[in-house]
Design a protein around this motif. Structure first.
Motif, mmCIF file in Angstrom:
data_model
loop_
_atom_site.group_PDB
_atom_site.id
_atom_site.type_symbol
_atom_site.label_atom_id
_atom_site.label_comp_id
_atom_site.label_asym_id
_atom_site.label_seq_id
_atom_site.Cartn_x
_atom_site.Cartn_y
_atom_site.Cartn_z
ATOM 1 N N GLU A 16 -51.087 53.951 42.712
ATOM 2 C CA GLU A 16 -50.472 54.034 44.036
ATOM 3 C C GLU A 16 -51.512 54.271 45.118
ATOM 4 O OE1 GLU A 16 -47.413 56.937 44.155
ATOM 5 O OE2 GLU A 16 -46.114 55.913 42.693
ATOM 6 N N ALA A 17 -52.592 54.968 44.759
ATOM 7 C CA ALA A 17 -53.616 55.293 45.758
ATOM 8 C C ALA A 17 -54.609 54.159 45.980
ATOM 9 C CB ALA A 17 -54.369 56.559 45.338
ATOM 10 N N LEU A 18 -54.590 53.142 45.126
ATOM 11 C CA LEU A 18 -55.600 52.091 45.238
ATOM 12 C C LEU A 18 -55.440 51.285 46.526
ATOM 13 C CD1 LEU A 18 -57.967 50.585 43.968
ATOM 14 C CD2 LEU A 18 -56.313 49.128 42.769
ATOM 15 N N HIS A 78 -71.597 49.231 47.612
ATOM 16 C CA HIS A 78 -71.429 50.542 46.979
ATOM 17 C C HIS A 78 -70.343 51.357 47.671
ATOM 18 C CE1 HIS A 78 -72.209 54.410 45.162
ATOM 19 N NE2 HIS A 78 -72.431 54.917 46.351
ATOM 20 N N ALA A 79 -70.258 51.263 48.987
ATOM 21 C CA ALA A 79 -69.237 52.035 49.710
ATOM 22 C C ALA A 79 -67.837 51.639 49.267
ATOM 23 C CB ALA A 79 -69.402 51.831 51.217
ATOM 24 N N VAL A 80 -67.614 50.349 49.048
ATOM 25 C CA VAL A 80 -66.297 49.906 48.579
ATOM 26 C C VAL A 80 -66.035 50.423 47.172
ATOM 27 C CG1 VAL A 80 -64.890 47.905 47.971
ATOM 28 C CG2 VAL A 80 -66.284 47.866 50.054
ATOM 29 N N VAL A 81 -67.017 50.265 46.289
ATOM 30 C CA VAL A 81 -66.849 50.731 44.911
ATOM 31 C C VAL A 81 -66.584 52.231 44.876
ATOM 32 C CG1 VAL A 81 -68.008 51.031 42.686
ATOM 33 C CG2 VAL A 81 -68.225 48.863 43.927
ATOM 34 N N ALA A 82 -67.334 52.991 45.670
ATOM 35 C CA ALA A 82 -67.155 54.444 45.686
ATOM 36 C C ALA A 82 -65.775 54.832 46.193
ATOM 37 C CB ALA A 82 -68.241 55.090 46.549
ATOM 38 N N ALA A 83 -65.280 54.121 47.215
ATOM 39 C CA ALA A 83 -63.946 54.426 47.749
ATOM 40 C C ALA A 83 -62.874 54.202 46.700
ATOM 41 C CB ALA A 83 -63.676 53.571 48.986
ATOM 42 N N LEU A 84 -63.005 53.133 45.929
ATOM 43 C CA LEU A 84 -62.029 52.850 44.882
ATOM 44 C C LEU A 84 -62.172 53.826 43.717
ATOM 45 C CD1 LEU A 84 -62.256 48.943 44.747
ATOM 46 C CD2 LEU A 84 -60.837 50.376 46.227
ATOM 47 N N ALA A 85 -63.417 54.137 43.352
ATOM 48 C CA ALA A 85 -63.658 55.029 42.220
ATOM 49 C C ALA A 85 -63.134 56.438 42.482
ATOM 50 C CB ALA A 85 -65.153 55.080 41.903
ATOM 51 N N ALA A 86 -62.960 56.786 43.752
ATOM 52 C CA ALA A 86 -62.438 58.116 44.081
ATOM 53 C C ALA A 86 -60.970 58.260 43.707
ATOM 54 C CB ALA A 86 -62.627 58.399 45.571
ATOM 55 N N VAL A 87 -60.270 57.125 43.493
ATOM 56 C CA VAL A 87 -58.830 57.202 43.228
ATOM 57 C C VAL A 87 -58.417 56.540 41.920
ATOM 58 C CG1 VAL A 87 -58.302 57.303 45.696
ATOM 59 C CG2 VAL A 87 -58.334 55.084 44.535
ATOM 60 N N THR A 88 -59.338 55.811 41.262
ATOM 61 C CA THR A 88 -58.951 55.127 40.030
ATOM 62 C C THR A 88 -60.209 54.771 39.246
ATOM 63 O OG1 THR A 88 -57.585 53.352 39.113
ATOM 64 C CG2 THR A 88 -58.993 52.784 40.976
ATOM 65 N N THR A 89 -60.032 54.204 38.058
ATOM 66 C CA THR A 89 -61.152 53.745 37.244
ATOM 67 C C THR A 89 -61.550 52.340 37.691
ATOM 68 O OG1 THR A 89 -60.248 54.980 35.377
ATOM 69 C CG2 THR A 89 -61.967 53.379 34.893
#
Length: 269
Positions: A16-18, A78-89
């Motif tokens: 839901e957070a993605l 990296h900023a995009v990957v980090a933003a997504l990694a904060a809420v999901t795998t």
């Protein structure tokens, strides 16, 4: 959309957070980040639509030689990957992974659904830590005052000084080996995987020292703080050796990166 290609940042597990995380991120050249799904709604690809002219083979080859462009693109990626990694795998993709269109992304998701799902299961609740070991340059010997002893000529004095520097270097390399063994022992208790990377080249002993080890470790989230403390402790008590720990990161070094995607419009980059 005419004149654009699809830049892919990562494969992610849908939550839901993605959606909000992607909507709040800014991609390459500030482009909006979108989510594309295929048959499996549990998988999503985070993408942006970017100008095709910037990612043609010839243009991209020039960009990758431009350090300023490369750094800017890498930071955005990296900023995009980090933003997504904060809420999901997430499974981070290589820099400059591009597709002709949305259908190409969806086809890749469908074709590798089992592989991506298994990799996301393996990496769930895991983070990456980077560990570097540096051998620092020894301080220069103080210059003795007055003339050398009568029985020691300038040549012998010079050779003696060089041998002393070499001996101090050797001591520091031995200390670095001890630190590496300590790091490995700590990682054996706490990490679930290890990846070796090429050491940073350049001056043999620069301002930061000589990089003699550059590894990444995959660590369960609940052990992350202890891992960092134990690895930093491994470098204590031995002169001339410095341990640097970076992270936690998304699992770049342990992601399954597709090798056969149509990127750059024609071939993998």
């Amino acid at each position: 959309m005419a004149g654009t290609v699809v830049y892919a940042y990562a494969i992610a597990r849908s939550t839901e957070a993605l959606g909000p995380a992607a909507a709040g991120a800014h991609g390459i050249a500030g482009a909006p980040v979108l989510l594309l799904h295929a048959d499996d709604p549990g998988l999503a690809a985070a993408v942006s639509r970017v100008p095709a002219e910037d990612f043609r083979q010839d243009a991209l080859a020039e960009h990758l030689e431009d350090l300023q462009w490369l750094e800017t693109a890498a930071r955005a990626h990296h900023a995009v990957v980090a933003a997504l990694a904060a809420v999901t795998t997430v499974l981070p993709l290589r820099l400059a992974t591009v597709y002709f269109d949305d259908d190409g992304v969806r086809s890749a998701l469908d074709a590798r659904q089992d592989e991506f799902t298994a990799a996301l299961d393996r990496l769930a609740a895991q983070v990456e830590w980077g560990v570097k070991i540096y051998v620092e340059a020894p301080a220069p010997e103080p210059v003795p005052e007055g003339p050398p002893p009568a029985d020691v000529g300038p040549g012998r004095a010079y050779l003696h000084a060089r041998r002393a520097v070499r001996d101090r270097h050797a001591e520091r390399y031995r200390a670095a080996e001890q630190v590496a063994a300590r790091v490995e022992a700590a990682a054996a208790r706490l990490a679930v995987a290890r990846a070796h990377h090429r050491v940073h080249s350049g001056e043999p002993v620069g301002e930061q020292g000589e990089n003699v080890l550059n590894d990444a470790y995959l660590v369960p989230v609940e052990r992350a703080g202890v891992f960092r403390e134990d690895v930093l402790r491994a470098g204590q008590g031995l002169n001339g050796v410095r341990v640097e720990v970076t992270g936690p990161w998304a699992p770049y070094s342990f992601a399954v990166l597709p090798q056969d995607e149509p990127t750059g419009g024609e071939r993998p980059v």
